[in-house]
Design a protein around this motif. Sequence first.
Motif, mmCIF file in Angstrom:
data_model
loop_
_atom_site.group_PDB
_atom_site.id
_atom_site.type_symbol
_atom_site.label_atom_id
_atom_site.label_comp_id
_atom_site.label_asym_id
_atom_site.label_seq_id
_atom_site.Cartn_x
_atom_site.Cartn_y
_atom_site.Cartn_z
ATOM 1 N N ALA A 432 0.821 -1.346 -0.059
ATOM 2 C CA ALA A 432 -0.019 -0.293 -0.099
ATOM 3 C C ALA A 432 0.968 1.405 -0.019
ATOM 4 N N LEU A 433 1.869 1.318 0.785
ATOM 5 C CA LEU A 433 2.608 2.704 0.818
ATOM 6 C C LEU A 433 3.757 2.843 0.011
ATOM 7 N N GLY A 434 4.050 1.919 -0.974
ATOM 8 C CA GLY A 434 5.174 1.933 -1.781
ATOM 9 C C GLY A 434 4.925 3.291 -2.858
ATOM 10 N N LYS A 435 3.726 3.581 -3.349
ATOM 11 C CA LYS A 435 3.332 4.508 -4.097
ATOM 12 C C LYS A 435 3.876 6.111 -3.359
ATOM 13 N N LEU A 436 3.815 6.103 -2.276
ATOM 14 C CA LEU A 436 3.796 7.387 -1.381
ATOM 15 C C LEU A 436 5.425 7.549 -1.296
ATOM 16 N N LEU A 437 6.232 6.610 -1.478
ATOM 17 C CA LEU A 437 7.662 6.949 -1.387
ATOM 18 C C LEU A 437 8.346 7.287 -2.803
ATOM 19 N N GLU A 438 7.861 7.176 -3.738
ATOM 20 C CA GLU A 438 8.122 7.725 -5.121
ATOM 21 C C GLU A 438 8.705 9.012 -5.107
ATOM 22 N N PRO A 439 8.290 10.010 -4.785
ATOM 23 C CA PRO A 439 9.041 11.386 -4.613
ATOM 24 C C PRO A 439 10.309 11.274 -3.850
ATOM 25 N N LEU A 440 10.916 10.398 -3.104
ATOM 26 C CA LEU A 440 11.912 10.621 -2.452
ATOM 27 C C LEU A 440 13.184 10.569 -2.966
ATOM 28 N N GLN A 441 13.957 11.331 -2.437
ATOM 29 C CA GLN A 441 15.295 11.419 -3.219
ATOM 30 C C GLN A 441 16.313 10.551 -2.870
ATOM 31 N N LYS A 442 17.073 9.919 -4.042
ATOM 32 C CA LYS A 442 17.857 8.833 -3.834
ATOM 33 C C LYS A 442 19.094 9.252 -2.818
ATOM 34 N N SER A 443 19.452 10.495 -2.865
ATOM 35 C CA SER A 443 20.526 10.969 -2.008
ATOM 36 C C SER A 443 20.240 10.903 -0.771
ATOM 37 N N VAL A 444 18.904 10.795 -0.123
ATOM 38 C CA VAL A 444 18.332 10.845 1.222
ATOM 39 C C VAL A 444 18.543 9.254 1.625
ATOM 40 N N LEU A 445 18.256 8.470 0.769
ATOM 41 C CA LEU A 445 18.482 6.991 0.893
ATOM 42 C C LEU A 445 20.190 6.612 1.333
ATOM 43 N N ALA A 446 20.862 7.202 0.204
ATOM 44 C CA ALA A 446 22.138 7.016 0.496
ATOM 45 C C ALA A 446 22.729 7.511 1.556
ATOM 46 N N ALA A 447 22.279 8.819 1.933
ATOM 47 C CA ALA A 447 22.988 9.407 3.184
ATOM 48 C C ALA A 447 22.385 8.470 4.476
ATOM 49 N N VAL A 448 21.305 8.004 4.450
ATOM 50 C CA VAL A 448 20.940 7.072 5.559
ATOM 51 C C VAL A 448 21.932 5.754 5.515
ATOM 52 N N VAL A 449 22.227 5.402 4.429
ATOM 53 C CA VAL A 449 23.204 4.308 4.268
ATOM 54 C C VAL A 449 24.498 4.764 5.000
ATOM 55 N N ILE A 450 24.993 5.905 4.633
ATOM 56 C CA ILE A 450 26.288 6.502 5.281
ATOM 57 C C ILE A 450 26.342 6.746 6.824
ATOM 58 N N ALA A 451 25.278 7.400 7.233
ATOM 59 C CA ALA A 451 25.020 7.437 8.655
ATOM 60 C C ALA A 451 25.154 6.118 9.554
ATOM 61 N N ASN A 452 24.679 5.173 8.811
ATOM 62 C CA ASN A 452 24.778 3.794 9.497
ATOM 63 C C ASN A 452 26.233 2.839 9.454
ATOM 64 N N LEU A 453 27.180 3.802 8.710
ATOM 65 C CA LEU A 453 28.430 3.093 8.663
ATOM 66 C C LEU A 453 29.338 3.491 9.732
ATOM 67 N N LYS A 454 28.841 4.453 10.634
ATOM 68 C CA LYS A 454 29.754 5.125 11.758
ATOM 69 C C LYS A 454 30.371 3.978 12.548
ATOM 70 N N GLY A 455 29.530 2.979 12.813
ATOM 71 C CA GLY A 455 29.791 1.932 13.681
ATOM 72 C C GLY A 455 31.041 1.193 13.142
ATOM 73 N N MET A 456 31.174 0.829 11.863
ATOM 74 C CA MET A 456 32.242 0.266 11.219
ATOM 75 C C MET A 456 33.222 0.996 11.211
ATOM 76 N N PHE A 457 33.416 2.301 10.794
ATOM 77 C CA PHE A 457 34.458 3.233 10.637
ATOM 78 C C PHE A 457 35.132 3.452 12.090
ATOM 79 N N MET A 458 34.343 3.196 13.209
ATOM 80 C CA MET A 458 34.710 3.509 14.507
ATOM 81 C C MET A 458 36.086 2.320 14.775
ATOM 82 N N GLN A 459 35.890 1.305 14.267
ATOM 83 C CA GLN A 459 36.836 0.308 14.433
ATOM 84 C C GLN A 459 38.271 0.746 14.082
ATOM 85 N N VAL A 460 38.399 1.611 13.398
ATOM 86 C CA VAL A 460 39.840 2.120 12.891
ATOM 87 C C VAL A 460 40.577 2.412 14.550
#
Length: 749
Positions: A432-460
Amino acid sequence: MAAGRRADGPVPERGYVVTRPVYSEPAFQEENERKVRLRPTLRERVQAACSCSKKKALQITKSFFPVLEWLPKYRIKEWLVSDLISGVSTGLVATLQGLAFALLVAVPLGYGLYSAFFPLLTYFFLGTSKHLSAGPFPVVSLMVGSVVLSMAPDEKFYITSNNATLNKTLIDTASRDAQRVVIASTLTFLVGILQLVFGALQIGFIVRYLADPLVGGFTTAAAFQVFVSQVKIVLNVSTKNYNGILSIIYTIIEIFQRIGTTNIADLIAGLLTIFVCMVVKEINDRFKHKIPVPIPIEVIVTIVATGISYAADLEKKYNAGIVKTIPRGFLPPAPPAVSMFSEMIASAFSIAVVAYAIAVSVAKVYATKHDYAINGNQEFIAFGISNVFSGAFSCFVATTALSRTAVQESTGGKTQVASMISAGIVLIAIVALGKLLEPLQKSVLAAVVIANLKGMFMQVFDVPLLWRQNKTDAMIWVFTCVASIILGLDLGLLAGLVFGLLTVVVRAVEPEGVKILRFSSPIFYANIDGLKNSLKSTVGFDAVRVYNKRLKALRIIQKLIKKGKLKATKNGIISDSGATNEAFEPDEDPEEPEDLKIPTKEVEIQVDWNSDLPVKVTVPRVPIHSLIFDFGAVSFLDVVAVKTIRRIIKEFERIDVSVYIASHQDHIITKLEQCGFFDDNVRRDMFFLTVHDAVLYIQHEIMHRDIQDPIFEKISLMQESKEPIDFTETGKPDDELDAQEEVWRYPFS
């Protein structure tokens, strides 16, 4: 009462003394009769394995379907509300992550929703973790994406425009996306088959070879690759799809070359998303004990960004990259493209192991926290069936994500019922909700992925601590990380695994000690050369070289005594007074004729080999008289090891160094007997139950024996004989004997 009063004066220090005889192997066997253990025959073992009872059948069924173990015991009143809250929270996060991780796989975003839904269904019935949230993970998604891009690059789908006024090459995106979906789902199916095979063969132990430093370096490198792949989406910069060695370097170079084409609307949206997500995640982490439910910032940001993009019409006004189309409903199941298996089998193997390792590592964290057990082999089967099932519905490889599992556990999830509720949330988004997410920018999704990488980068920041604790482990971390960045994730993981195993071999084959040598591993053909080198470096001399040098010195002493230039006395060898001492002539001078017919007296010679000799022959000193091999950690010997140890014993015995073996296991003696180890010189009484027994025996022997060099028992000079002394040769003249080449040459007989 007298018994209740404390005694006057100081209380004597308590202690105990245990005494027993010094046991050699024969003495112990004589005093203690060995019990023969009857082992079941092959028929009896097959019969026991194939027999079945109602209880055994129920146990097997429950082990294969763990849900039958915990679901009947489900506490509805206590757990249902917690699982409901947890399931809704996790479902929202899983929906968003499914869309975001589809970018990494290079397939249409709707297929990310399928990948967040189907694995939850199968893991509910087959998984052994109560808190794991099955679904996509960025590292595994990137590994799948690298296979997809290598097998279906854009270059394969170029078409020429039919417009007469505009002749340019375009990409057939519909055909490309359809082919990429087939490749991703086929790879998922193959990964599932491999995981099923691993689980059926009970080889869940394979994950043990993925040490923590190796996994840390690999996931950090994967995080870097994920970061680079998402940066170009945040910038909305198009680049070629590079794969293989140095692909990440080529991608970075092209991003900088095309940075002038950055879309400002996408860049601003991406940077704001990264900033807001990281700030709120930090608040969630710092105040997790005060906040009952973590703030679902990714969901909030996605809803806000979708509304802004729709209201401002960012695609038309600013040419922003948006999701555009999310299919509603499900696709019918489709068979895999079996013809592709041969092209992706190597990558499928590494993905299967990495996906399993990540899932089991996360599952064990929460199993330990909540005091229950994880069955590694059953997890292989659970994810294998999940991936086979999901592959039929156009999904990509499933494992778990630490952030998603953390949400499920921290929001109160008690069982996999929470996963089923989260699957229901994803189902609503698909239907039902897929249609509502069609205007979403891909850059926002990519930014969500980058924000979730913090824990793995902290392993340095773990590397400096790891360097202080264990430099070898730190080297494994750095090597794996660098190799995975330069070579790619699949080859980098293989290189890191090989490097880690090599460090284990190097560290394991080096026995330590000076007079008591402890062998810290089995002794076999692969490490026998290292053992011999370690033995030489530990005792400080080469036994065969010492023996050959002593023979050479004796020949020169014999000649000089016959010439009258040296005198042999009971106290040693001295120069003849009144005669020029020519004993220090070069030892490479040609030998004199043997029969010099020089009369000699009947005198015994005693030579102290650790003192300065009156001949120009450098004889290495032997500072020890006994050598103990501690076999406590030796689990087996092969034939090469048995022969080599026998040679070592003989080489040391003839330079008057006694060799003893202690703390051996019973089957070691049996193996030595089978290989013909024992004879008149190598006897059983050189084996002792413990190192302490051997030391006590040596101390007793030293106190009661007269130490003499066995070579000189042959020189009872000259017993009224004018013939030269008959010295035993070892197969080659002295000047041809090389210690490094000849030390292990002598035959057993």
